[in-house]
Design a protein around this motif. Sequence first.
Motif, PDB file in Angstrom:
ATOM      1  N   THR A   4       0.841  -1.192   0.000  1.00 33.11           N
ATOM      2  CA  THR A   4       0.000   0.000   0.000  1.00 33.11           C
ATOM      3  C   THR A   4       0.876   1.242   0.000  1.00 33.11           C
ATOM      4  O   THR A   4       2.062   1.180   0.353  1.00 33.11           O
ATOM      5  CB  THR A   4      -0.941   0.014   1.230  1.00 33.11           C
ATOM      6  N   GLY A   5       0.317   2.349  -0.418  1.00 34.12           N
ATOM      7  CA  GLY A   5       1.110   3.568  -0.505  1.00 34.12           C
ATOM      8  C   GLY A   5       1.988   3.572  -1.741  1.00 34.12           C
ATOM      9  O   GLY A   5       1.835   2.745  -2.646  1.00 34.12           O
TER      10      GLY A   5
ATOM     11  N   GLY B  29       2.104   7.690   1.963  1.00 35.33           N
ATOM     12  CA  GLY B  29       0.720   7.829   1.548  1.00 35.33           C
ATOM     13  C   GLY B  29      -0.162   6.672   1.948  1.00 35.33           C
ATOM     14  O   GLY B  29      -1.342   6.624   1.581  1.00 35.33           O
ATOM     15  N   ALA B  30       0.405   5.718   2.700  1.00 37.83           N
ATOM     16  CA  ALA B  30      -0.412   4.591   3.167  1.00 37.83           C
ATOM     17  C   ALA B  30      -1.532   5.130   4.056  1.00 37.83           C
ATOM     18  O   ALA B  30      -1.303   5.977   4.913  1.00 37.83           O
ATOM     19  CB  ALA B  30       0.462   3.613   3.949  1.00 37.83           C
ATOM     20  N   GLY B  31      -2.729   4.641   3.828  1.00 42.21           N
ATOM     21  CA  GLY B  31      -3.873   5.176   4.575  1.00 42.21           C
ATOM     22  C   GLY B  31      -4.596   4.144   5.390  1.00 42.21           C
ATOM     23  O   GLY B  31      -4.061   3.602   6.362  1.00 42.21           O
ATOM     24  N   SER B  32      -5.828   3.818   4.967  1.00 37.88           N
ATOM     25  CA  SER B  32      -6.703   2.967   5.758  1.00 37.88           C
ATOM     26  C   SER B  32      -6.156   1.553   5.940  1.00 37.88           C
ATOM     27  O   SER B  32      -6.404   0.919   6.966  1.00 37.88           O
ATOM     28  CB  SER B  32      -8.090   2.906   5.121  1.00 37.88           C
ATOM     29  N   LYS B  33      -5.411   1.063   4.957  1.00 39.45           N
ATOM     30  CA  LYS B  33      -4.864  -0.285   5.087  1.00 39.45           C
ATOM     31  C   LYS B  33      -3.858  -0.351   6.236  1.00 39.45           C
ATOM     32  O   LYS B  33      -3.822  -1.331   6.989  1.00 39.45           O
ATOM     33  CB  LYS B  33      -4.213  -0.732   3.778  1.00 39.45           C
TER      34      LYS B  33
ATOM     35  N   THR C 133      -3.842   1.613   8.843  1.00 36.09           N
ATOM     36  CA  THR C 133      -4.625   1.749  10.071  1.00 36.09           C
ATOM     37  C   THR C 133      -5.234   0.419  10.477  1.00 36.09           C
ATOM     38  O   THR C 133      -5.182   0.016  11.655  1.00 36.09           O
ATOM     39  CB  THR C 133      -5.751   2.793   9.879  1.00 36.09           C
TER      40      THR C 133
END
Length: 282
Positions: free
Chosen positions: A216-217, A254-258, A260
Amino acid sequence: FPTTCPECGSYALREEGDAVRRCTGGLICPAQAVEKLKHFVSRAAFDIDGLGAKQIEQFYADGWITEPAQIFTLEARYGKGMHQLKNREGWGDKSARKLFQAIENKRTIPLSRLLFALGIRHVGESASKLLARHYGTWTAFEAAIEAARDGVGAAWDDLISIDGIGKVMAQSLVSTFAQDAERASIDRLVAELDIEATVRPDVGNSPVAGKTVVFTGTLEKMTRAEAKARAESLGAKVSGSVSAKTDILIAGPGAGSKATKATALGITILDEDGWLDLISDA
């Protein structure tokens, strides 16, 4: 809109976001058959020398080939007797024998090519390779799709966890195999073939063999495709979503909801350098 196809009687599916329903009959629907057959013999599919779009149209019009399985029975039906291929206009003994041999040569086919050749909606060449790599054999693939037909359960979750195989494609797969006539056509085809299993990579002492990883990101030292290919070559399963089955999340800027969700689940999170260090000796 009708819920069944007026041509073949197969279920007409309206996918999420679509305004129309589409026949799921595929290879057994007369309205789709010729184009499906052309796809079946195309270069990225079975690629049978001497059997192109023109020949398919002629054979279909005369009732010689109406489904893929009949390609592989062509010689048995029209290699001898009163109605022989060599006696058709534009054909001769040499060209007929050449086509029969070309067909025979393609009885052995890699799993990924077969999956692509079936012409299932949304299942392109890349997705076919993903499915072949994930399931390995036709028997395993067939059993998994059958088990996933209700859209719930472990088999369904496993199917949609394959990176690049979303719910829309998964639904298209299970819908195709749930249609009795379409399934029978596929079964007749498979009975004529020797389907090569997809060879899984020799992972040796890979630290990620058998593990499920998610990227991710933004990756800065390799493309996402390169990272995915490298992980799979080391025996890892690359998924597009984080779940309790995920072992490692590689998180770039830029990794987000994953990220989290992975944190909440206690999943190991590595940055790109950490991932490269982990696999450096593999």
